[in-house]
Design a protein around this motif. Structure first.
Motif, mmCIF file in Angstrom:
data_model
loop_
_atom_site.group_PDB
_atom_site.id
_atom_site.type_symbol
_atom_site.label_atom_id
_atom_site.label_comp_id
_atom_site.label_asym_id
_atom_site.label_seq_id
_atom_site.Cartn_x
_atom_site.Cartn_y
_atom_site.Cartn_z
ATOM 1 N N ALA A 187 -2.387 0.392 -1.419
ATOM 2 C CA ALA A 187 -1.484 0.907 -2.467
ATOM 3 C C ALA A 187 -1.243 2.342 -2.259
ATOM 4 N N ILE A 188 0.303 2.500 -1.666
ATOM 5 C CA ILE A 188 0.710 3.818 -1.651
ATOM 6 C C ILE A 188 1.522 4.066 -2.898
ATOM 7 N N VAL A 189 0.944 4.639 -4.013
ATOM 8 C CA VAL A 189 1.430 5.020 -5.250
ATOM 9 C C VAL A 189 2.165 6.321 -5.109
ATOM 10 N N ASP A 190 3.525 6.235 -5.085
ATOM 11 C CA ASP A 190 4.092 7.392 -4.422
ATOM 12 C C ASP A 190 5.536 7.533 -4.678
ATOM 13 N N THR A 191 6.461 7.860 -3.705
ATOM 14 C CA THR A 191 7.994 7.607 -3.917
ATOM 15 C C THR A 191 8.687 6.610 -3.422
ATOM 16 N N GLY A 192 7.707 5.652 -3.229
ATOM 17 C CA GLY A 192 8.125 4.178 -2.453
ATOM 18 C C GLY A 192 7.931 4.353 -0.731
ATOM 19 N N THR A 193 8.188 3.546 -0.104
ATOM 20 C CA THR A 193 7.942 3.543 1.317
ATOM 21 C C THR A 193 9.356 2.969 2.018
ATOM 22 N N ALA A 194 9.597 3.634 3.333
ATOM 23 C CA ALA A 194 10.627 3.097 3.983
ATOM 24 C C ALA A 194 10.067 1.845 4.755
ATOM 25 N N TYR A 195 9.602 0.779 4.295
ATOM 26 C CA TYR A 195 9.160 -0.322 4.938
ATOM 27 C C TYR A 195 9.591 -0.775 6.234
ATOM 28 N N ASP A 196 11.006 -0.594 6.256
ATOM 29 C CA ASP A 196 11.433 -1.076 7.679
ATOM 30 C C ASP A 196 11.650 0.101 8.628
ATOM 31 N N HIS A 197 10.774 1.097 8.708
ATOM 32 C CA HIS A 197 10.570 2.095 9.598
ATOM 33 C C HIS A 197 9.763 1.380 10.800
ATOM 34 N N ALA A 275 -1.109 -2.130 -8.834
ATOM 35 C CA ALA A 275 -1.919 -2.335 -7.607
ATOM 36 C C ALA A 275 -3.161 -2.835 -7.599
ATOM 37 N N VAL A 276 -4.166 -2.746 -8.686
ATOM 38 C CA VAL A 276 -5.254 -3.435 -8.836
ATOM 39 C C VAL A 276 -4.951 -4.921 -9.184
ATOM 40 N N ASP A 277 -3.983 -5.060 -9.830
ATOM 41 C CA ASP A 277 -3.640 -6.550 -10.398
ATOM 42 C C ASP A 277 -3.285 -7.600 -9.238
ATOM 43 N N ASN A 278 -2.880 -7.028 -8.157
ATOM 44 C CA ASN A 278 -2.200 -7.395 -7.015
ATOM 45 C C ASN A 278 -2.909 -7.438 -5.754
ATOM 46 N N GLY A 279 -4.159 -7.029 -5.872
ATOM 47 C CA GLY A 279 -5.014 -7.124 -4.881
ATOM 48 C C GLY A 279 -5.156 -5.757 -3.919
ATOM 49 N N ALA A 280 -4.898 -4.622 -4.390
ATOM 50 C CA ALA A 280 -5.066 -3.449 -3.451
ATOM 51 C C ALA A 280 -6.677 -3.252 -3.397
ATOM 52 N N ASN A 281 -6.937 -2.877 -2.049
ATOM 53 C CA ASN A 281 -8.496 -2.604 -1.951
ATOM 54 C C ASN A 281 -8.374 -0.934 -2.021
ATOM 55 N N ILE A 282 -7.425 -0.154 -1.795
ATOM 56 C CA ILE A 282 -7.591 1.193 -1.851
ATOM 57 C C ILE A 282 -6.098 1.721 -2.524
ATOM 58 N N ILE A 283 -6.444 2.781 -3.321
ATOM 59 C CA ILE A 283 -5.228 3.083 -3.923
ATOM 60 C C ILE A 283 -5.030 4.615 -3.597
ATOM 61 N N ASN A 284 -3.905 4.817 -2.722
ATOM 62 C CA ASN A 284 -3.612 6.369 -2.603
ATOM 63 C C ASN A 284 -2.402 6.785 -3.392
ATOM 64 N N ALA A 285 -2.783 8.011 -3.896
ATOM 65 C CA ALA A 285 -1.833 8.534 -4.820
ATOM 66 C C ALA A 285 -1.742 10.323 -4.557
ATOM 67 N N SER A 286 -0.608 10.779 -3.918
ATOM 68 C CA SER A 286 -0.543 12.298 -3.658
ATOM 69 C C SER A 286 0.317 12.657 -4.756
ATOM 70 N N PHE A 305 -10.268 -1.183 -13.285
ATOM 71 C CA PHE A 305 -9.338 -0.434 -12.199
ATOM 72 C C PHE A 305 -10.348 0.183 -11.572
ATOM 73 N N SER A 306 -11.719 0.688 -11.824
ATOM 74 C CA SER A 306 -12.556 1.463 -11.338
ATOM 75 C C SER A 306 -13.291 0.449 -9.974
ATOM 76 N N ALA A 307 -13.331 -0.713 -10.198
ATOM 77 C CA ALA A 307 -13.800 -1.497 -9.156
ATOM 78 C C ALA A 307 -13.164 -1.298 -7.980
ATOM 79 N N ARG A 308 -11.873 -0.916 -7.896
ATOM 80 C CA ARG A 308 -11.146 -0.625 -6.492
ATOM 81 C C ARG A 308 -11.465 0.489 -6.240
ATOM 82 N N ALA A 309 -12.268 1.394 -6.599
ATOM 83 C CA ALA A 309 -12.396 3.004 -6.492
ATOM 84 C C ALA A 309 -13.647 2.848 -5.553
ATOM 85 N N VAL A 310 -13.659 3.049 -4.363
ATOM 86 C CA VAL A 310 -14.824 3.084 -3.414
ATOM 87 C C VAL A 310 -15.380 4.230 -3.272
#
Length: 339
Positions: A187-197, A275-286, A305-310
């Motif tokens: 999960a890229i928790v940020d400004t969004g993503t240009a996912y068509d790049h 992110a957690v509710d929808n199955g993200a394995n990793i959360i990235n937030a800068s 939530f912390s179950a997803r923090a490895v």
């Protein structure tokens, strides 16, 4: 629009989230992608169908109002964690809420509610927070702080060492073993993503825009696309850059927006929850804020939530400040936490 990545130099006392990718660690101190005139650039173009409408979203209006008043939080709002599920029905708490014109709306995290005052900008946020906490029905009450995306300088000399961090973290040796699993969702928790790049095409799984409150988390800033590329850009395709984990998928969660890449506590916490509710394995937030936030600590330490923090042996769960201070290793610290 070109975008650039690199290490973050935070202001003194400013907290920043840096979420670590397990096994293939990409520390904020070595996130140094650079501008170049070659094909190794990742550029972010904004197709017309993704351009935001002229009208500002509710979140954007709140941030604009706060900035116009010189505030680092949204005026007229509190984020309140109650001690028990029925606390909102308590006459004592209800009376105190009435005194400040407060009403509870959405539940941001389990037991944490956004409260808005009919007094608007006239609300004394600090006084109202203290009053609610004095009832004994509230674990904490805090402002709805504003976060910003980490700074990305565009100096050419800074940009010259394109993808040097790949060698620094010995990613090539790791790629001999694996280039990343498609079963891993970042999960890229940020400004969004240009996912068509071209370097991210086909990698999107789900996603949501909490800044504009819709299901199109497209990047209007560039920061989130840069972060997604560093994490999981398609490798060995002759285009753009190579992400650390080529095979991973990404979940774009837009919690920041606008030219400065800004969002609120409410948006960030909601993004973590999604992110957690929808199955993200990793959360990235800068991202970072000048203020300590109990809400964000709850978001990353709550069992849900912390179950997803490895935790990782090199970094673990840690809190970073600009002076390089760190608390905790392999466990959630008492301050704001990164995972």
């Amino acid at each position: 629009m070109q975008y650039f990545s690199g290490a973050v130099a935070r202001q003194r006392g400013r907290l920043a989230f840096v979420f670590i990718i397990p096994a293939l660690i990409l520390s904020a101190s070595i996130w140094g992608v650079a501008r170049d005139t070659s094909a190794s650039d990742i550029s972010v173009s904004m197709p017309s169908q993704h351009i935001e409408s002229a009208g500002l979203s509710e979140g954007a209006r709140e941030i604009t109002l706060a900035r116009s008043m010189g505030l680092d939080y949204v005026p007229g709002q509190l984020l309140v964690k109650v001690n028990a599920g029925d606390a909102l029905n308590s006459p004592k708490l209800a009376q105190m809420m009435d005194c400040y014109g407060l009403s509870a709306s959405n539940e941001v995290l389990p037991g944490v509610y956004k409260m808005t005052s009919s007094n608007g900008t006239r609300l004394d946020v600090a006084q109202a927070a203290a009053a609610l906490e004095s009832t004994g029905m509230v674990a904490y009450a805090q402002p709805n702080n504003i976060y910003k995306a980490d700074l990305i300088p565009n100096d050419e000399e800074y940009a010259a060492q394109q993808q040097w961090y790949i060698t620094q973290i010995k990613a090539e040796q790791a790629w001999d073993l694996t280039t990343g699993s498609p079963n891993i969702l970042i999960a890229i928790v940020d400004t969004g993503t240009a996912y068509d790049h071209p370097d991210l095409n086909g990698k999107r799984v789900g996603g949501h825009d909490f800044y504009n409150n819709d299901d199109d988390p497209y990047d209007d800033n560039g920061h989130g696309t840069m972060t997604a590329g560093l994490a999981a850009a398609i490798g060995n395709n002759g285009v753009g850059i190579a992400g650390v984990s080529w095979g991973a998928h990404i979940m774009p969660v837009k919690v920041l927006g606008g030219p400065q890449g800004e969002g609120t506590d409410e948006m960030v916490a909601a993004g973590f929850r999604y992110a957690v509710d929808n199955g993200a394995n990793i959360i990235n937030a800068s991202l970072g804020s000048d203020e300590t936030s109990q809400l964000e600590e709850d978001a990353v330490t709550h069992p849900r939530f912390s179950a997803r923090a490895v935790p990782d042996r090199s970094c673990g769960l840690s809190c970073r400040r600009s002076k390089g201070q760190r608390t905790g290793r392999g466990r959630p610290p008492s301050a704001l936490t990164s995972a």
